[in-house]
Scaffold this active site. Structure first.
Site, mmCIF file in Angstrom:
data_model
loop_
_atom_site.group_PDB
_atom_site.id
_atom_site.type_symbol
_atom_site.label_atom_id
_atom_site.label_comp_id
_atom_site.label_asym_id
_atom_site.label_seq_id
_atom_site.Cartn_x
_atom_site.Cartn_y
_atom_site.Cartn_z
ATOM 1 N N TYR A 72 2.840 2.271 13.641
ATOM 2 C CA TYR A 72 3.277 3.299 12.698
ATOM 3 C C TYR A 72 2.624 4.637 12.998
ATOM 4 C CZ TYR A 72 -0.986 1.670 10.261
ATOM 5 O OH TYR A 72 -2.265 1.270 9.938
ATOM 6 N N HIS A 106 0.837 -1.193 0.000
ATOM 7 C CA HIS A 106 0.000 0.000 0.000
ATOM 8 C C HIS A 106 0.880 1.255 0.000
ATOM 9 C CE1 HIS A 106 -2.684 -2.801 2.636
ATOM 10 N NE2 HIS A 106 -2.785 -3.097 1.351
#
Length: 466
Positions: A134, A71
């Site tokens: 993240y 992605h």
């Protein structure tokens, strides 16, 4: 796998531009371990960009072999592992010469990676109970552009430790396109405000891929206009929009208009830039000074004489709060539009004998030079701050320049009558003007920019416009 506790903080560039692998110190003892997962000051000192995270996400994976990706999102991402271990694979899906480049590495709690906008991100867990974490510097939006690549793409040829036919992969990830069918993610856009001005027209030749807006398309004085854009899609805003009617600014109506365009709108610009980590290029003026110094450098304190200069000084102070900014201070701009040189050339053709002030001194600044200088500052990643910019060469008065226009167009320079500023404006309502407008060019010259000599520029300009 035994966690390494001996790493020192370090950043390593990879084969993908902007993708940076980090070693993180993870001191520990029999009680466990500790790490500074994101320490802004230390990471900036290593040369990383200021991420400006707005969201912290954690993906927990209980099984070995869980595989996710590939992605690419329109934001930057800082990836690390809280527990467990992953095999990470990153593919450059941005427009440009490194499209399709691949980098792989294993991450455990002692390693992290900064993933820039447009680089495809994917991973496979190598240990059970892996917590993949993240930070991102934008919120998910249905209006944003996303790019994907198939995990099994033959061109990328990622060497997954566990074969893809033996792991958990979502149907959505399995359906992503091969590299040949991927539409590369375009770079962040450059927006130019004030597209119809002399500088705006010159910028079109230098920034052909930029987005140009006129006052009718984007009214900088309207707060709704600033709220209507997805600013994360932009990287640079060049503000060539301003209220420049120096004399009209001294009237009640003009004063309000000048403050709206040169100050209030600039505050909106600065707010958008700070919130979205944008680079701002803002055009300033010699009118922020009172003209008592023979030459103005970038450190000279503001001392504007009139309303226009006051608003430009206020706008400069606002832009100075934006971390990534270039204030390009200029004077006596000549480009495609109404200006002093064109007026003098027209008067010469009509045989006029005008009076022109001879006690205001400076240099012409050609709009093409300003456009080149802006492109140069951005290309060399110059230190943020203020840069004086005019064309180079001999300092001259307006009367001397008028004489050169007459001479270059084949007319008698003696037709120009030099007069003082006081005599020229006697009996008329006019804003005060700095008598000395010469700008010191040392700082921008130190970046490698070479300005045109303004006499050479004048002759070339007249040849082009005749």
């Amino acid at each position: 796998m035994t966690l390494r506790h001996d790493r020192v903080l370090a950043a390593t560039s990879t084969s993908i531009p902007g993708l940076v692998l980090l070693d993180l110190p993870v001191p520990g003892d029999n009680r466990g371990w500790f790490k500074e997962n994101w320490q802004r000051q230390k990471l900036l000192a290593l040369g990383l960009p200021d991420l400006g995270p707005v969201q912290n996400n954690i993906s927990f994976n209980d099984a070995v072999g869980t595989t996710r990706g590939i992605h690419a999102e329109p934001w930057d991402k800082y990836v690390s592992v809280a527990t467990g271990r992953i095999f990470g694979a990153w593919v450059d899906l941005r427009e440009g010469p490194t499209f399709g480049a691949v980098f792989t590495a294993e991450l455990d709690p002692s390693r992290a990676i900064l993933v820039p906008r447009g680089v495809g991100n994917s991973y496979q867990t190598l240990e059970p109970d892996t917590a993949y974490t993240y930070l991102v510097n934008d919120h998910w939006s249905p209006d944003a552009a996303y790019t994907f690549l198939n995990l099994a793409d033959e061109t990328a040829a990622i060497g997954w430790p566990i074969p893809l036919d033996s792991v958990e992969v979502s149907p959505k990830d399995l359906a992503h396109p091969r590299l040949a069918d991927v539409v590369p993610m375009p770079p962040r856009r450059t927006l130019v405000l004030g597209a119809n001005g002399q500088l705006g027209r010159a910028l079109r030749a230098v920034f052909p891929d930029a987005e140009f807006t006129t006052r009718a398309e984007f009214d900088v004085t309207d707060p709704a206009a600033w709220a209507s854009r997805r600013w994360k899609d932009y990287g640079v805003i060049i503000n060539a929009a301003a209220y420049t009617a120096v004399d009209e600014a001294e009237t009640p109506e003009g004063r309000r208009a000048a403050w709206a365009a040169n100050v209030t709108a600039v505050a909106e610009l600065a707010r958008a830039a700070v919130s979205n980590l944008l680079t701002v290029v803002h055009i300033s003026s010699d009118y922020v000074f009172d003209g008592t110094a023979q030459v103005h450098d970038e450190q000279e304190p503001f001392s504007p004489l009139g309303v226009y200069g006051q608003t430009k000084a206020a706008g400069d102070a606002i832009v100075g709060t934006v971390p990534r900014h270039y204030i390009v201070r200029t004077s006596w701009v000549i480009g495609d539009g109404r200006n002093f040189v064109r007026t003098m050339a027209s008067l010469a053709e009509r045989g006029a004998q005008p009076s022109v002030v001879d006690d205001q001194y400076g240099r012409l600044t050609f709009a093409d030079d300003i456009a080149r200088a802006i492109a140069h500052l951005l290309a060399v990643d110059a230190e943020p701050g203020t840069y004086n910019l005019s064309s180079a060469g001999e300092v001259a008065s307006w009367a001397r320049i008028a004489q050169e226009v007459y001479r270059a167009t084949g007319h008698d320079p003696g037709a120009i009558t030099p007069v003082s500023t006081e005599a020229f404006f006697a009996g008329r309502s006019a804003a005060p003007r700095p008598l000395q407008s010469t700008l010191d060019l040392d700082r921008i010259a130190a970046t490698g920019f070479v300005a045109t000599d303004h006499w050479d520029g004048l002759r070339a300009y007249l040849a082009e416009t005749s």
